[in-house]
Design a protein around this motif. Sequence first.
Motif, PDB file in Angstrom:
ATOM      1  N   ARG A   1      59.430  51.645  47.071  1.00 55.68           N
ATOM      2  CA  ARG A   1      58.238  52.454  47.300  1.00 55.68           C
ATOM      3  C   ARG A   1      57.531  52.776  45.985  1.00 55.68           C
ATOM      4  O   ARG A   1      56.302  52.859  45.937  1.00 55.68           O
ATOM      5  N   ILE A   2      58.293  52.950  44.929  1.00 55.55           N
ATOM      6  CA  ILE A   2      57.667  53.125  43.615  1.00 55.55           C
ATOM      7  C   ILE A   2      56.910  51.856  43.235  1.00 55.55           C
ATOM      8  O   ILE A   2      55.768  51.907  42.742  1.00 55.55           O
ATOM      9  N   ALA A   3      57.531  50.704  43.500  1.00 58.48           N
ATOM     10  CA  ALA A   3      56.851  49.438  43.232  1.00 58.48           C
ATOM     11  C   ALA A   3      55.595  49.300  44.092  1.00 58.48           C
ATOM     12  O   ALA A   3      54.584  48.741  43.648  1.00 58.48           O
ATOM     13  N   ALA A   4      55.648  49.822  45.329  1.00 58.43           N
ATOM     14  CA  ALA A   4      54.487  49.763  46.209  1.00 58.43           C
ATOM     15  C   ALA A   4      53.332  50.574  45.652  1.00 58.43           C
ATOM     16  O   ALA A   4      52.171  50.157  45.713  1.00 58.43           O
ATOM     17  N   VAL A   5      53.640  51.747  45.094  1.00 59.22           N
ATOM     18  CA  VAL A   5      52.588  52.573  44.496  1.00 59.22           C
ATOM     19  C   VAL A   5      51.947  51.842  43.318  1.00 59.22           C
ATOM     20  O   VAL A   5      50.720  51.821  43.161  1.00 59.22           O
ATOM     21  N   VAL A   6      52.783  51.210  42.486  1.00 58.17           N
ATOM     22  CA  VAL A   6      52.269  50.470  41.328  1.00 58.17           C
ATOM     23  C   VAL A   6      51.410  49.294  41.792  1.00 58.17           C
ATOM     24  O   VAL A   6      50.311  49.057  41.271  1.00 58.17           O
ATOM     25  N   LEU A   7      51.908  48.544  42.788  1.00 58.55           N
ATOM     26  CA  LEU A   7      51.172  47.377  43.272  1.00 58.55           C
ATOM     27  C   LEU A   7      49.840  47.774  43.904  1.00 58.55           C
ATOM     28  O   LEU A   7      48.816  47.117  43.675  1.00 58.55           O
ATOM     29  N   SER A   8      49.843  48.852  44.691  1.00 62.14           N
ATOM     30  CA  SER A   8      48.585  49.293  45.297  1.00 62.14           C
ATOM     31  C   SER A   8      47.601  49.755  44.235  1.00 62.14           C
ATOM     32  O   SER A   8      46.390  49.507  44.342  1.00 62.14           O
ATOM     33  N   GLY A   9      48.108  50.397  43.178  1.00 62.17           N
ATOM     34  CA  GLY A   9      47.224  50.774  42.069  1.00 62.17           C
ATOM     35  C   GLY A   9      46.615  49.563  41.400  1.00 62.17           C
ATOM     36  O   GLY A   9      45.411  49.554  41.064  1.00 62.17           O
ATOM     37  N   LEU A  10      47.414  48.526  41.187  1.00 61.00           N
ATOM     38  CA  LEU A  10      46.893  47.295  40.600  1.00 61.00           C
ATOM     39  C   LEU A  10      45.855  46.647  41.512  1.00 61.00           C
ATOM     40  O   LEU A  10      44.862  46.073  41.031  1.00 61.00           O
ATOM     41  N   CYS A  11      46.068  46.749  42.820  1.00 62.46           N
ATOM     42  CA  CYS A  11      45.090  46.201  43.761  1.00 62.46           C
ATOM     43  C   CYS A  11      43.742  46.890  43.612  1.00 62.46           C
ATOM     44  O   CYS A  11      42.688  46.231  43.583  1.00 62.46           O
ATOM     45  N   PHE A  12      43.753  48.213  43.511  1.00 62.05           N
ATOM     46  CA  PHE A  12      42.495  48.940  43.392  1.00 62.05           C
ATOM     47  C   PHE A  12      41.823  48.674  42.045  1.00 62.05           C
ATOM     48  O   PHE A  12      40.589  48.629  41.953  1.00 62.05           O
ATOM     49  N   VAL A  13      42.619  48.471  41.013  1.00 60.01           N
ATOM     50  CA  VAL A  13      42.038  48.120  39.708  1.00 60.01           C
ATOM     51  C   VAL A  13      41.372  46.746  39.782  1.00 60.01           C
ATOM     52  O   VAL A  13      40.245  46.546  39.316  1.00 60.01           O
ATOM     53  N   ALA A  14      42.086  45.772  40.370  1.00 64.62           N
ATOM     54  CA  ALA A  14      41.512  44.433  40.507  1.00 64.62           C
ATOM     55  C   ALA A  14      40.270  44.453  41.384  1.00 64.62           C
ATOM     56  O   ALA A  14      39.292  43.739  41.122  1.00 64.62           O
ATOM     57  N   TRP A  15      40.313  45.278  42.407  1.00 65.92           N
ATOM     58  CA  TRP A  15      39.161  45.423  43.300  1.00 65.92           C
ATOM     59  C   TRP A  15      37.964  45.985  42.538  1.00 65.92           C
ATOM     60  O   TRP A  15      36.840  45.484  42.664  1.00 65.92           O
ATOM     61  N   ALA A  16      38.214  47.028  41.753  1.00 73.97           N
ATOM     62  CA  ALA A  16      37.112  47.672  41.026  1.00 73.97           C
ATOM     63  C   ALA A  16      36.494  46.753  39.985  1.00 73.97           C
ATOM     64  O   ALA A  16      35.292  46.843  39.704  1.00 73.97           O
ATOM     65  N   THR A  17      37.295  45.874  39.393  1.00 72.12           N
ATOM     66  CA  THR A  17      36.799  44.994  38.330  1.00 72.12           C
ATOM     67  C   THR A  17      36.329  43.638  38.842  1.00 72.12           C
ATOM     68  O   THR A  17      35.852  42.822  38.048  1.00 72.12           O
ATOM     69  N   HIS A  18      36.481  43.402  40.141  1.00 74.68           N
ATOM     70  CA  HIS A  18      36.064  42.101  40.685  1.00 74.68           C
ATOM     71  C   HIS A  18      34.539  42.006  40.652  1.00 74.68           C
ATOM     72  O   HIS A  18      33.837  42.917  41.103  1.00 74.68           O
ATOM     73  N   PRO A  19      33.980  40.911  40.144  1.00 74.94           N
ATOM     74  CA  PRO A  19      32.518  40.808  40.041  1.00 74.94           C
ATOM     75  C   PRO A  19      31.866  40.620  41.410  1.00 74.94           C
ATOM     76  O   PRO A  19      32.489  40.123  42.356  1.00 74.94           O
ATOM     77  N   VAL A  20      30.616  41.025  41.488  1.00 76.52           N
ATOM     78  CA  VAL A  20      29.823  40.821  42.701  1.00 76.52           C
ATOM     79  C   VAL A  20      28.694  39.859  42.368  1.00 76.52           C
ATOM     80  O   VAL A  20      28.248  39.771  41.213  1.00 76.52           O
ATOM     81  N   PRO A  21      28.225  39.094  43.336  1.00 76.25           N
ATOM     82  CA  PRO A  21      27.161  38.119  43.050  1.00 76.25           C
ATOM     83  C   PRO A  21      25.853  38.801  42.677  1.00 76.25           C
ATOM     84  O   PRO A  21      25.504  39.856  43.211  1.00 76.25           O
ATOM     85  N   ASN A  22      25.128  38.177  41.779  1.00 79.15           N
ATOM     86  CA  ASN A  22      23.821  38.685  41.368  1.00 79.15           C
ATOM     87  C   ASN A  22      22.710  38.219  42.281  1.00 79.15           C
ATOM     88  O   ASN A  22      21.647  38.841  42.349  1.00 79.15           O
ATOM     89  N   MET A  23      22.953  37.102  42.976  1.00 78.27           N
ATOM     90  CA  MET A  23      21.868  36.477  43.721  1.00 78.27           C
ATOM     91  C   MET A  23      22.433  35.780  44.955  1.00 78.27           C
ATOM     92  O   MET A  23      23.594  35.369  44.984  1.00 78.27           O
ATOM     93  N   ARG A  24      21.608  35.685  45.974  1.00 79.10           N
ATOM     94  CA  ARG A  24      21.981  35.008  47.220  1.00 79.10           C
ATOM     95  C   ARG A  24      20.885  34.046  47.624  1.00 79.10           C
ATOM     96  O   ARG A  24      19.694  34.363  47.536  1.00 79.10           O
TER      97      ARG A  24
END
Length: 705
Positions: free
Chosen positions: A525-548
């Motif tokens: 469960r401690i590992a789950a907390v760490v992994l979920s935190g990494l998921c949200f970090v990766a989510w926040a830093t994931h780029p979004v498209p500039n154009m469609r």
Amino acid sequence: MVSKARALWATVWQRPTRIIAYDFEWGVAAFAAGIALYFALPFEPAWRILVLISVSIYALYVLSSRFDQSRRALWLVVPLLSASLGLFRATWHSDAVAEPSVRESAYTVTGWIEAVERSGTGYRWRIRVTEFDGYGDPPKPYRVRISVRKAEAMAGDAVRLRAILAPPPPPVMPGGYDPARKAYFDGISAYGFRIGTPEFVDLNGLSWEARAQRSLAKFRYQLADRILASSPEATAGLQVALLTGVRSYIPEEQIIALRTAGLAHVLAISGLHMGLMSGGAFYLATLLLVLIAPLSRRYDVRKPAAIIGALVATAYLALSGASVATQRAFIMVIIVYLAVILDRRAFSMRSVSLAALITLLLHPESLVSAGFQMSFAAVAALVVVYQYWQGGRQAYAQGLVARTKSGLVTLSITSLVAGSATGGYAIMHFGRMATYGFLGNLLAMPVFTFVVMPAALATLIAIPLGLEAVPLYVMGQALNVVIIVSDWVSGWPGALGHVKAAPGWVLGLYSVAFLWMCLGGPRLRIAAVVLSGLCFVAWATHPVPNMRVSDQGRIAFWEAKDGTQDAQTLYVSSKRADRYGREQFMQRAGEGEEAVTITPYQDARALCDALACRFKVSGHWISIISHPSEVMEACENSDLVVLTQRQAGPVARRGCGDKLLDRRNFARGGAHDIYLSGDTIKTVPAVTDARKERPWGKAPVLRRR
């Protein structure tokens, strides 16, 4: 020799029992992982090869166990075998539901209407096909969906009509919702619209199953009309939806308010509704049976009450349309009642896992749906939390005040836990969150739980007697309170928050972390907390498209207003065209339509003449041209060229290379997302080569159903 054969057979027979008894929950999780792997693969696996792999894994385990009597091999066998079986089941199911594809053209369709759904200002008919112009018998499409302007027929009616039909469309964005995949597993071969006037016909030769389904569909919609006529006008649409599953009569403003207040889950018949409806019948039957003293003293009256609850759940399943979400809830409820009958623990992680396994065996495709993930996440989280919470609290509160307080605390904990468990999935799937959802549920759900659904049960009991007016009135007044709460909460500042969309792999890792949290020990469960935190970090830093660029060459791109990123302007080629794709583009960027200024780039952002427009986005020059004669010049002066009307010639294509997007690109890859970063331009098509290898991305094999 015979004794050795018997010993080997005993070993082969006994091993499955040992595997099933060993970490059943983790085995179900591995089975789900195999299904997830199927949908993530860039090719279509052969189910016969998967059978061979599964048998080989099991054979190796049996042989190894002859030399190793410990259970160490199970650590490897359970996940591998379960995952291979999940992959096999998904592959087999996908092959089994294949239907003939339909090329875009006009067809004459004969069949009966399964459902009438509202779509904007018109309606959609879902038709079970009995005759189809242009196809033999067999093969012919099993089901088609046709848009009509007026509700000229009702469910159960047999019609013959002329329609323009085409294959279900691909996703409008890379990695976005795929209508073709959903239609594939729903057995829908084509979407289209009606031309001409429908003709009502008589159908002969239907199977008994088809006749029963048609009669049930007609009964549901007739019951919906009866409920609509007897209910208070303001809440009639909601009452019809809760009792029959027909959502066509709900006003759009009520849907928006409920969604913004975090109460959208009351609209779709799922575990909440099935539990309250059948649970109310269970407790009512228990109370009545307890009053019969000789019976209650001799027998456990909960068991016949559980049978009554299961029968009510079955009737509610049929009456509500038996959608996949309702089937999922029905399976869970039946498992609970079986546990009561067999004197087993009704609510446990094993029962949740068993319900998930049965659901995935029946509908493997439901794993990738938001409904499956959110419903089982909520139930699993509630089971885990209440196992800890119940251990340290008094079993029964004494006195009315204490019981009322205990009930409110329980309801608050339930809302908080369920909302927290489903919140991550809801945000990742839909890119929005109800900021005050917890408060909205805390205010509205007591009324919904203790008044609305009991009144709904009373209505279904009273309808055969013609006495439904009173319970429908009570139900309507209670629903009016829910609507008032939703309107009030949705009117608060910032009630609906928008978050940029998460990539699919982040959702997968988040699911792994959630499973670790529910099924693992303290370290996991401690590992789950760490992994979920990494998921949200990766989510926040994931780029979004500039154009469609849509598959019709329609343009949309971002440009910050006054140098800020919180007030966005979206420049488009047309405000009317590509509306759905534009909404998805804004959702992926985490922007709501109400907070975005939409402006045609020709008016304010671009330099245009009769043949082309040119503008600059994030340091890159973009040219939008309508005639191939301008391609070569545009490629020399621009970083990206979009030819919207025609296909460029071979010379121009060779000269431009990757700088050019034209009709050839749109025909092959559909819409494109464009990422502009530094000196690089990356284009990502919505229809990839990998998707074209999947059954819903190409014409399936024609077969007799």
